[in-house]
Design an enzyme around this catalytic site. Sequence first.
Site, mmCIF file in Angstrom:
data_model
loop_
_atom_site.group_PDB
_atom_site.id
_atom_site.type_symbol
_atom_site.label_atom_id
_atom_site.label_comp_id
_atom_site.label_asym_id
_atom_site.label_seq_id
_atom_site.Cartn_x
_atom_site.Cartn_y
_atom_site.Cartn_z
ATOM 1 N N CYS A 113 47.809 -59.628 32.867
ATOM 2 C CA CYS A 113 48.231 -58.400 33.569
ATOM 3 C C CYS A 113 47.748 -58.361 35.017
ATOM 4 C CB CYS A 113 47.755 -57.174 32.808
ATOM 5 S SG CYS A 113 48.503 -57.057 31.175
ATOM 6 N N HIS A 249 47.662 -50.798 37.493
ATOM 7 C CA HIS A 249 48.298 -51.477 36.362
ATOM 8 C C HIS A 249 48.630 -50.417 35.312
ATOM 9 C CE1 HIS A 249 49.348 -54.125 33.237
ATOM 10 N NE2 HIS A 249 48.224 -54.025 32.560
ATOM 11 N N ASN A 279 53.803 -51.282 29.421
ATOM 12 C CA ASN A 279 52.990 -52.276 30.132
ATOM 13 C C ASN A 279 53.840 -53.537 30.323
ATOM 14 O OD1 ASN A 279 51.238 -54.288 30.907
ATOM 15 N ND2 ASN A 279 49.661 -53.824 29.384
HETATM 16 N N1 ACO Z 1 50.529 -45.403 15.805
HETATM 17 C C1 ACO Z 1 49.767 -44.597 15.046
HETATM 18 N N2 ACO Z 1 48.465 -44.820 14.829
HETATM 19 C C2 ACO Z 1 47.918 -45.903 15.411
HETATM 20 C C3 ACO Z 1 48.650 -46.792 16.210
HETATM 21 C C4 ACO Z 1 50.009 -46.505 16.399
HETATM 22 N N3 ACO Z 1 50.812 -47.285 17.155
HETATM 23 N N4 ACO Z 1 47.825 -47.779 16.656
HETATM 24 C C5 ACO Z 1 46.608 -47.518 16.152
HETATM 25 N N5 ACO Z 1 46.669 -46.398 15.380
HETATM 26 C C6 ACO Z 1 45.579 -45.750 14.629
HETATM 27 C C7 ACO Z 1 44.474 -46.715 14.269
HETATM 28 O O1 ACO Z 1 44.761 -47.391 13.073
HETATM 29 C C8 ACO Z 1 43.291 -45.783 14.139
HETATM 30 O O2 ACO Z 1 43.392 -45.128 12.883
HETATM 31 P P1 ACO Z 1 42.047 -44.771 12.044
HETATM 32 O O3 ACO Z 1 41.287 -43.804 12.920
HETATM 33 O O4 ACO Z 1 42.590 -44.179 10.790
HETATM 34 O O5 ACO Z 1 41.324 -46.074 11.864
HETATM 35 C C9 ACO Z 1 43.556 -44.714 15.196
HETATM 36 O O6 ACO Z 1 44.974 -44.789 15.484
HETATM 37 C C10 ACO Z 1 42.770 -44.941 16.481
HETATM 38 O O7 ACO Z 1 42.899 -46.341 16.848
HETATM 39 P P2 ACO Z 1 42.332 -46.892 18.200
HETATM 40 O O8 ACO Z 1 42.606 -48.361 18.272
HETATM 41 O O9 ACO Z 1 40.911 -46.426 18.362
HETATM 42 O O10 ACO Z 1 43.270 -46.100 19.237
HETATM 43 P P3 ACO Z 1 43.121 -45.952 20.789
HETATM 44 O O11 ACO Z 1 43.029 -44.544 21.134
HETATM 45 O O12 ACO Z 1 42.067 -46.878 21.361
HETATM 46 O O13 ACO Z 1 44.559 -46.463 21.303
HETATM 47 C C11 ACO Z 1 45.477 -48.400 22.373
HETATM 48 C C12 ACO Z 1 44.976 -47.774 21.061
HETATM 49 C C13 ACO Z 1 46.654 -47.587 22.831
HETATM 50 C C14 ACO Z 1 45.871 -49.831 22.098
HETATM 51 C C15 ACO Z 1 44.340 -48.332 23.428
HETATM 52 O O14 ACO Z 1 43.139 -48.783 22.864
HETATM 53 C C16 ACO Z 1 44.620 -49.148 24.673
HETATM 54 O O15 ACO Z 1 45.489 -48.808 25.461
HETATM 55 N N6 ACO Z 1 43.804 -50.209 24.921
HETATM 56 C C17 ACO Z 1 43.803 -50.940 26.201
HETATM 57 C C18 ACO Z 1 44.974 -51.845 26.346
HETATM 58 C C19 ACO Z 1 44.791 -52.643 27.627
HETATM 59 O O16 ACO Z 1 44.437 -52.118 28.664
HETATM 60 N N7 ACO Z 1 45.015 -53.952 27.549
HETATM 61 C C20 ACO Z 1 44.767 -54.804 28.718
HETATM 62 C C21 ACO Z 1 46.003 -55.186 29.378
HETATM 63 S S1 ACO Z 1 47.126 -55.964 28.263
HETATM 64 C C22 ACO Z 1 47.127 -57.675 28.638
HETATM 65 O O17 ACO Z 1 46.452 -58.138 29.496
HETATM 66 C C23 ACO Z 1 48.027 -58.514 27.785
#
Ligand code: ACO
Length: 322
Positions: A113, A249, A279
């Site tokens: 990214c 980003h 993204n």
């Molecule tokens: N729909 C519904 N529920 C979901 C989903 C979904 N799509 N995905 C996860 N959940 C659930 C999980 O299972 C978890 O449930 P639980 O509490 O029962 O265990 C709950 O939601 C919370 O999960 P988290 O992973 O803690 O959710 P979070 O708020 O962190 O959001 C996300 C997840 C959107 C992926 C976030 O962590 C994020 O944006 N991370 C950063 C991504 C990023 O910046 N990546 C770098 C660039 S990408 C690259 O370089 C390729």
Amino acid sequence: MTFSRILGTGSYVPEKILSNTDIEHLVDTSDSWIRERTGIRRRHVVDERESTVDLAERAARAALDAAGLDPREIDLIVVGTTTPDRIYPATACRLQARLGAGGYPAFDVQAVCTGFIYALGVADRFMRTGSARHALVIGADTHSRLLDWSDRGTCILFGDGAGAVVLGVDDVPGILSTHLHADGNYEDLLYVEGGVPRGNGVIAEGNAYTKMRGNEVFKVAVRTLHRIVDETLAANALQKSDIDWLIPHQANIRIIEATARKLGLPMERVVVTIDEHGNTSAASVPLAFDVAVRDGRIKRGDNLLLEAFGGGFTWGSALIRY
Ligand code: ACO
């Protein structure tokens, strides 16, 4: 002294749209969860016939038009991408051929990214040392091709697209500074397993799906982007109030809001396209940049802070006087 400045911007996203509701049919998720946790409403994805170089070419031609330059005036192409059509030649070389040129350097940089910021940093150094006069710098990715459509932690996040800028040399700096970083110790949090064959000719050992421990990536991203804001302002002896626009980003609206808070910038001064594009990996910063140039928000003379964070981990920023 020689510097580089931005002569024109361009971008392209594929026509096919995948809404959150469409994804509800694939995995256990909901439109409201995706919007609240990420800010994404829809994303554009390639069809079977389209590839990364197709998107890059559209964005490049739009940027060349905006700059008023003929492709034959370009003497450097740097493409940030993690999804080249082939292991080689580089996307930049394939693009060079499509533009009807040859002879000058054309290469890809792979920083996931952060790919566009890396490409910009490299191209700026070419220009400052007199090695190029007109550069095409592109971020282009078809990250939808690296998704496991049964993994709700990743498949909701990504879209495809390309963004491009044309740089020209100038006595006055347009790109004030670029800051590039990496830390290879975080590989387990974000990676794609598959690689080149191990001599057996079979493509992609393992599988080619994006694997991410999203919550842990999120925390490191917020911390790291805070640090790079400080580093970038200090390097230019600027105050937060000197920044006119943040072009971040587009990974997650909550990460973007955290960086804006750090800068003391209201969200009206932040270019946000994540709702429409998701993204788009290396494309996300130049795509957002082009959107805000074309709709008239970003004006000549504005101070722009560009930043990105991604797999590697890699991260980086650029301070630009547009
Ligand atoms: N729909 C519904 N529920 C979901 C989903 C979904 N799509 N995905 C996860 N959940 C659930 C999980 O299972 C978890 O449930 P639980 O509490 O029962 O265990 C709950 O939601 C919370 O999960 P988290 O992973 O803690 O959710 P979070 O708020 O962190 O959001 C996300 C997840 C959107 C992926 C976030 O962590 C994020 O944006 N991370 C950063 C991504 C990023 O910046 N990546 C770098 C660039 S990408 C690259 O370089 C390729």
